[in-house]
Write a protein that holds these residues in place. Sequence first.
Motif, PDB file in Angstrom:
ATOM      1  N   LEU B 331       0.892  -1.081  -0.071  1.00 59.03           N
ATOM      2  CA  LEU B 331      -0.026   0.041   0.130  1.00 59.03           C
ATOM      3  C   LEU B 331       0.644   1.264   0.078  1.00 59.03           C
ATOM      4  O   LEU B 331       2.049   1.162   0.568  1.00 59.03           O
ATOM      5  CB  LEU B 331      -0.968  -0.024   1.149  1.00 59.03           C
ATOM      6  CG  LEU B 331      -2.033  -0.465   1.143  1.00 59.03           C
ATOM      7  CD1 LEU B 331      -2.233  -1.960   0.904  1.00 59.03           C
ATOM      8  CD2 LEU B 331      -2.942  -0.320   2.535  1.00 59.03           C
ATOM      9  N   PRO B 332       0.368   2.318  -0.782  1.00 60.51           N
ATOM     10  CA  PRO B 332       1.098   3.540  -0.340  1.00 60.51           C
ATOM     11  C   PRO B 332       1.342   3.810   0.988  1.00 60.51           C
ATOM     12  O   PRO B 332       0.330   3.572   1.772  1.00 60.51           O
ATOM     13  CB  PRO B 332       0.192   4.566  -0.949  1.00 60.51           C
ATOM     14  CG  PRO B 332      -0.563   3.899  -1.857  1.00 60.51           C
ATOM     15  CD  PRO B 332      -1.119   2.578  -1.265  1.00 60.51           C
ATOM     16  N   THR B 333       2.661   4.150   1.421  1.00 66.14           N
ATOM     17  CA  THR B 333       2.866   4.415   2.757  1.00 66.14           C
ATOM     18  C   THR B 333       1.616   5.316   3.564  1.00 66.14           C
ATOM     19  O   THR B 333       1.581   4.892   5.009  1.00 66.14           O
ATOM     20  CB  THR B 333       4.260   4.961   3.100  1.00 66.14           C
ATOM     21  OG1 THR B 333       5.251   4.091   2.288  1.00 66.14           O
ATOM     22  CG2 THR B 333       4.704   5.165   4.460  1.00 66.14           C
ATOM     23  N   GLU B 334       1.259   6.349   3.141  1.00 63.97           N
ATOM     24  CA  GLU B 334       0.300   7.015   3.823  1.00 63.97           C
ATOM     25  C   GLU B 334      -0.983   6.174   4.030  1.00 63.97           C
ATOM     26  O   GLU B 334      -1.459   6.472   5.234  1.00 63.97           O
ATOM     27  CB  GLU B 334      -0.099   8.533   2.760  1.00 63.97           C
ATOM     28  CG  GLU B 334       0.981   9.473   2.872  1.00 63.97           C
ATOM     29  CD  GLU B 334       0.433  10.528   2.014  1.00 63.97           C
ATOM     30  OE1 GLU B 334      -0.500  10.634   1.655  1.00 63.97           O
ATOM     31  OE2 GLU B 334       1.535  11.509   1.581  1.00 63.97           O
ATOM     32  N   ALA B 335      -1.298   5.487   3.204  1.00 65.36           N
ATOM     33  CA  ALA B 335      -2.721   4.717   3.136  1.00 65.36           C
ATOM     34  C   ALA B 335      -2.246   3.385   4.304  1.00 65.36           C
ATOM     35  O   ALA B 335      -3.344   3.203   5.038  1.00 65.36           O
ATOM     36  CB  ALA B 335      -2.978   4.018   1.833  1.00 65.36           C
ATOM     37  N   ALA B 336      -1.176   3.249   4.235  1.00 69.01           N
ATOM     38  CA  ALA B 336      -0.766   2.096   5.112  1.00 69.01           C
ATOM     39  C   ALA B 336      -0.860   2.669   6.793  1.00 69.01           C
ATOM     40  O   ALA B 336      -1.053   1.677   7.624  1.00 69.01           O
ATOM     41  CB  ALA B 336       0.475   1.520   4.883  1.00 69.01           C
ATOM     42  N   ALA B 337      -0.564   3.870   6.853  1.00 70.68           N
ATOM     43  CA  ALA B 337      -0.719   4.526   8.147  1.00 70.68           C
ATOM     44  C   ALA B 337      -2.017   4.248   8.924  1.00 70.68           C
ATOM     45  O   ALA B 337      -2.058   4.106  10.119  1.00 70.68           O
ATOM     46  CB  ALA B 337      -0.239   5.802   8.319  1.00 70.68           C
ATOM     47  N   ALA B 338      -2.772   4.041   8.159  1.00 73.95           N
ATOM     48  CA  ALA B 338      -4.546   4.032   8.549  1.00 73.95           C
ATOM     49  C   ALA B 338      -4.699   2.581   9.109  1.00 73.95           C
ATOM     50  O   ALA B 338      -5.762   2.002   9.512  1.00 73.95           O
ATOM     51  CB  ALA B 338      -5.385   4.283   7.429  1.00 73.95           C
ATOM     52  N   LEU B 339      -3.562   1.722   8.975  1.00 74.10           N
ATOM     53  CA  LEU B 339      -3.949   0.235   9.243  1.00 74.10           C
ATOM     54  C   LEU B 339      -2.752  -0.336   9.978  1.00 74.10           C
ATOM     55  O   LEU B 339      -1.834  -0.915   9.558  1.00 74.10           O
ATOM     56  CB  LEU B 339      -3.848  -0.601   7.832  1.00 74.10           C
ATOM     57  CG  LEU B 339      -5.107  -0.511   7.038  1.00 74.10           C
ATOM     58  CD1 LEU B 339      -4.901  -1.086   5.643  1.00 74.10           C
ATOM     59  CD2 LEU B 339      -6.333  -1.089   7.740  1.00 74.10           C
ATOM     60  N   PRO B 340      -2.591   0.103  11.216  1.00 75.77           N
ATOM     61  CA  PRO B 340      -1.465  -0.190  12.154  1.00 75.77           C
ATOM     62  C   PRO B 340      -1.817  -1.803  12.482  1.00 75.77           C
ATOM     63  O   PRO B 340      -2.983  -2.415  12.238  1.00 75.77           O
ATOM     64  CB  PRO B 340      -1.844   0.580  13.403  1.00 75.77           C
ATOM     65  CG  PRO B 340      -3.061   0.816  13.342  1.00 75.77           C
ATOM     66  CD  PRO B 340      -3.599   0.935  11.907  1.00 75.77           C
ATOM     67  N   ALA B 341      -0.674  -2.335  13.030  1.00 73.94           N
ATOM     68  CA  ALA B 341      -0.668  -3.685  13.349  1.00 73.94           C
ATOM     69  C   ALA B 341      -1.928  -4.018  14.451  1.00 73.94           C
ATOM     70  O   ALA B 341      -2.112  -3.172  15.415  1.00 73.94           O
ATOM     71  CB  ALA B 341       0.432  -4.290  13.809  1.00 73.94           C
ATOM     72  N   GLY B 342      -2.742  -4.913  14.060  1.00 71.71           N
ATOM     73  CA  GLY B 342      -3.823  -5.119  15.031  1.00 71.71           C
ATOM     74  C   GLY B 342      -5.100  -4.639  14.501  1.00 71.71           C
ATOM     75  O   GLY B 342      -6.506  -5.185  15.214  1.00 71.71           O
ATOM     76  N   SER B 343      -5.007  -3.874  13.409  1.00 72.39           N
ATOM     77  CA  SER B 343      -6.475  -3.543  13.127  1.00 72.39           C
ATOM     78  C   SER B 343      -6.903  -4.382  12.088  1.00 72.39           C
ATOM     79  O   SER B 343      -6.401  -5.471  11.823  1.00 72.39           O
ATOM     80  CB  SER B 343      -6.171  -2.094  12.415  1.00 72.39           C
ATOM     81  OG  SER B 343      -5.124  -2.255  11.264  1.00 72.39           O
ATOM     82  N   ARG B 344      -8.417  -4.133  11.633  1.00 77.29           N
ATOM     83  CA  ARG B 344      -8.892  -5.127  10.796  1.00 77.29           C
ATOM     84  C   ARG B 344      -9.126  -4.106   9.264  1.00 77.29           C
ATOM     85  O   ARG B 344      -9.290  -3.148   9.359  1.00 77.29           O
ATOM     86  CB  ARG B 344     -10.166  -5.710  11.221  1.00 77.29           C
ATOM     87  CG  ARG B 344     -10.049  -6.655  12.490  1.00 77.29           C
ATOM     88  CD  ARG B 344     -11.072  -7.623  12.789  1.00 77.29           C
ATOM     89  NE  ARG B 344     -11.026  -8.577  12.192  1.00 77.29           N
ATOM     90  CZ  ARG B 344     -10.613  -9.777  12.121  1.00 77.29           C
ATOM     91  NH1 ARG B 344      -9.828  -9.989  13.237  1.00 77.29           N
ATOM     92  NH2 ARG B 344     -10.591 -10.814  11.442  1.00 77.29           N
ATOM     93  N   ALA B 345      -9.303  -5.165   8.301  1.00 79.37           N
ATOM     94  CA  ALA B 345      -9.392  -4.538   6.817  1.00 79.37           C
ATOM     95  C   ALA B 345     -10.320  -5.467   6.065  1.00 79.37           C
ATOM     96  O   ALA B 345     -10.171  -6.665   6.250  1.00 79.37           O
ATOM     97  CB  ALA B 345      -8.087  -4.229   6.325  1.00 79.37           C
ATOM     98  N   ASP B 346     -10.700  -4.685   5.270  1.00 85.24           N
ATOM     99  CA  ASP B 346     -11.467  -5.438   4.034  1.00 85.24           C
ATOM    100  C   ASP B 346     -10.313  -5.901   3.008  1.00 85.24           C
ATOM    101  O   ASP B 346      -9.662  -5.082   2.754  1.00 85.24           O
ATOM    102  CB  ASP B 346     -12.719  -4.692   3.328  1.00 85.24           C
ATOM    103  CG  ASP B 346     -13.910  -4.928   4.041  1.00 85.24           C
ATOM    104  OD1 ASP B 346     -14.167  -6.055   4.356  1.00 85.24           O
ATOM    105  OD2 ASP B 346     -14.755  -3.982   4.127  1.00 85.24           O
TER     106      ASP B 346
END
Lengths: 273, 361
Positions: B331-346
């Motif tokens: 993911l673009p690094t900026e977008a990846a910032a919204a998904l820290p370890a432990g979070s969930r995603a589609d």
Amino acid sequence: MARLINRIRFGRGLVLLICGIYFAVPMAASLWFSIDDNKGGTTFRAYTELLNAPGFTDSLVLSLELAAVTVVVLLLLLVPAVLAARLGAPRLRPVIEVMCSMPLVVPVVALTTGIIGVLRWGPDYLQDTPLFQTIVAIQDPKFPIVLIIAYVLMALPFAYRAIDAGLRGVDVVTLVEAARNCGAGWLRAVFTVVLPNLRSALLNAAVLTVALVLGEFTTASILGFTPFSVWINSNGKSDGQMSVAVSMLSLLIVWLVLLLMSAVGRGRKAARS
Amino acid sequence: MTTATAPATGKAPAAGGATVEFRSLRRSFGATTALDGLDLTVNPGELLALLGPSGCGKTTALRILAGFEQHDSGEVLVDGQDITTIPAHKRDAGMVFQSYSLFPHLTALDNVAFGLRMRGTGKAERRKRAHELLDLVGLPHRAEHYPHQMSGGQQQRIALARALALQPRVLLLDEPLSALDAKVRLQLREEIRRLQQELGITTLFVTHDQEEALSMADRVAVLRAGKLEQCATPSELYGRPATAFVAEFVGTMSRIPCTRTSDGVEVLGRRHAVDGELPADGDLDVLVRPENVTLAPSATGPALVVTASFLGAVSRLTVRLDDGTEVKADLPTEAAAALPAGSRADLTLPERPVLVDRRVA
């Protein structure tokens, strides 16, 4: 830490000093004995008479000739064998190593006795054959080839170690492949690329062989030949002071030869760098 | 040193080099089969990388072409001529070795001129030519230096100049960059590519480094256990790998279990069309590249973010699905910032997965 380094330096110095004394004192004593005139003064009589002593020049020249031919024969035998094993048959390396080390476990006296056994063999009916004549020819006192055969065997372990050590420092296989890739055939690759890079190793092998040949006494004496070492021994029996003078001169000659060989090798290396 | 940007992969090679063909080439070392019927053609002026894991036979193929190994069966043709009986020193193939192979007793100039000396070229002519080649590799000031006075990168450039001195029809590069540090490796691979294109020389480049192969070669041949898996342009190899081995060896791949449907496969409740044929039987996995996986923050999403690695412009996230499957996503690094370890995603997969393969036990 600094104290430890100082202690190590002191220890090294002490060992060096003890070794120096161990070697220098007997030589200094010998030198003094050879020039002492028994009246509190010095004389070089022993040294001046030495040059005119019968057999001196002949035996010295014989020893140098034997050394030179032994070096040539040894390198001609050993270098192709070691290179062939390294380039084409690496599995043969241990075999060559064991064979070259064998002379170390055979006492010189035993080797010489074996040679005598071979030289004495020869039934009368073979007298006119080339084999018999060859056996006679190799015992020619003017140039005893049989001594060269013995010396080659004796020097094998030392020369092999020196050459093997040199080969370990060079990636011979890649160098030969690179040379062949540049258009050199096998022989040309060996002569233009491998041997120049083994110069130090070959020189070391030659130096060790020359030192061995110039100092060897047992075989030459038992077989009845008179190279320099045997001449020193027989001459010393009649004149003690001259015997020591000859020993000193012998040491000096051996050192000079070895230094000269090393200097030639180093000189070329330095010129290259 | 002059450097040049590595060209876009798949660019048409310069004409002028030789055609090299391996036909049904076999070579065994005792019980080990190094080459098992290799068929491969290198076009004139092309830089072809032989890529594969250790022991796949890529170096053996190169050494057979150079004349340092004999093959058991098959043919090696250069411009249609079988070169099997031609000895190594007459093959007209310049080679750069993996280990530093300069002659230690010769200067850089003499090393480069060595081949010309073997060919009997006059001293003045070979020195002139050697100086030209030293200029070409950017080391004219090192002419009188001995190998031990030069860095690894400089030695390999001299080795390249030496290989080119005889103007060979084929240039063979046997992992020439593997002993160098990363920065020098990057510079030198651009240098090699520039020279190869300028001279239009047919080049075989052996490497186990996929990045090196993809960035330098016109085509990449992937070998596995002595056989050719696929030979294609870097972009095709990456985007449309022929086998799962190629897909997983070149780049990064994630395997996700899927089920067979009438028109493709179903993955995570969605149907996907598949290029090519599906394996006839057995459980299946789809193979997807990290850059083709999309993640969007969702508290109820099926993917749990396990780790995130910063790679510069992009970050690589590893997510775990409910069945334990781990999937990598770039993911673009900026977008990846919204998904820290432990979070969930589609998690969304591309319309067409790269490949479908039998599930590995």
